[in-house]
Design a protein around this motif. Sequence first.
Motif, PDB file in Angstrom:
ATOM      1  N   GLU A   1      31.659  35.676  45.438  1.00 38.92           N
ATOM      2  CA  GLU A   1      31.504  34.940  46.697  1.00 38.92           C
ATOM      3  C   GLU A   1      30.119  34.321  46.852  1.00 38.92           C
ATOM      4  N   LYS A   2      29.227  34.567  45.900  1.00 45.01           N
ATOM      5  CA  LYS A   2      27.841  34.134  46.006  1.00 45.01           C
ATOM      6  C   LYS A   2      27.598  32.878  45.172  1.00 45.01           C
TER       7      LYS A   2
ATOM      8  N   VAL B   1      36.665  43.547  37.648  1.00 45.29           N
ATOM      9  CA  VAL B   1      35.784  44.634  38.064  1.00 45.29           C
ATOM     10  C   VAL B   1      36.542  45.505  39.054  1.00 45.29           C
ATOM     11  N   GLN B   2      36.711  46.759  38.710  1.00 43.52           N
ATOM     12  CA  GLN B   2      37.429  47.713  39.550  1.00 43.52           C
ATOM     13  C   GLN B   2      38.806  47.170  39.952  1.00 43.52           C
ATOM     14  N   GLY B   3      39.474  46.542  38.999  1.00 45.38           N
ATOM     15  CA  GLY B   3      40.817  46.024  39.209  1.00 45.38           C
ATOM     16  C   GLY B   3      40.885  44.687  39.927  1.00 45.38           C
ATOM     17  N   GLU B   4      39.751  44.146  40.355  1.00 48.87           N
ATOM     18  CA  GLU B   4      39.708  42.859  41.056  1.00 48.87           C
ATOM     19  C   GLU B   4      39.116  41.801  40.143  1.00 48.87           C
ATOM     20  N   GLN B   5      39.658  40.588  40.224  1.00 47.70           N
ATOM     21  CA  GLN B   5      39.128  39.488  39.428  1.00 47.70           C
ATOM     22  C   GLN B   5      37.963  38.825  40.156  1.00 47.70           C
ATOM     23  N   VAL B   6      36.848  38.664  39.432  1.00 47.17           N
ATOM     24  CA  VAL B   6      35.668  38.006  39.968  1.00 47.17           C
ATOM     25  C   VAL B   6      35.484  36.698  39.210  1.00 47.17           C
ATOM     26  N   LYS B   7      35.542  35.585  39.931  1.00 47.05           N
ATOM     27  CA  LYS B   7      35.395  34.268  39.322  1.00 47.05           C
ATOM     28  C   LYS B   7      33.914  33.948  39.152  1.00 47.05           C
ATOM     29  N   ILE B   8      33.597  33.418  37.987  1.00 47.64           N
ATOM     30  CA  ILE B   8      32.239  32.987  37.669  1.00 47.64           C
ATOM     31  C   ILE B   8      32.327  31.540  37.222  1.00 47.64           C
TER      32      ILE B   8
END
Length: 88
Positions: free
Chosen positions: A10-11, A72-79
């Motif tokens: 989100e950053k 990360v911890q089962g959640e997808q983090v978009k980069i």
Amino acid sequence: MSSYTVTVGEKSVKARSIQEAQRIVMEGITELLALDPEGAAQGALMANKAFSVGTVDHAVDTHGSWQTVITVQGEQVKISITKRRWWP
């Protein structure tokens, strides 16, 4: 001249060069690895390889952006890195 917008989850942060954008991405990935070393490891390795073999530079130059996802911890983090042009 160009600038870049780097997003990790989100950053979003502005970068003045692709090298600065890479540093921001790698710092974000390091934070994700700290949260879930096992879960984020494969995505981190793939992102590192994408930078080292030039895939990121090519994608940003050709398409104006590059993105990947790390779990990360089962959640997808978009980069992502998005190129923004400055017109003099």
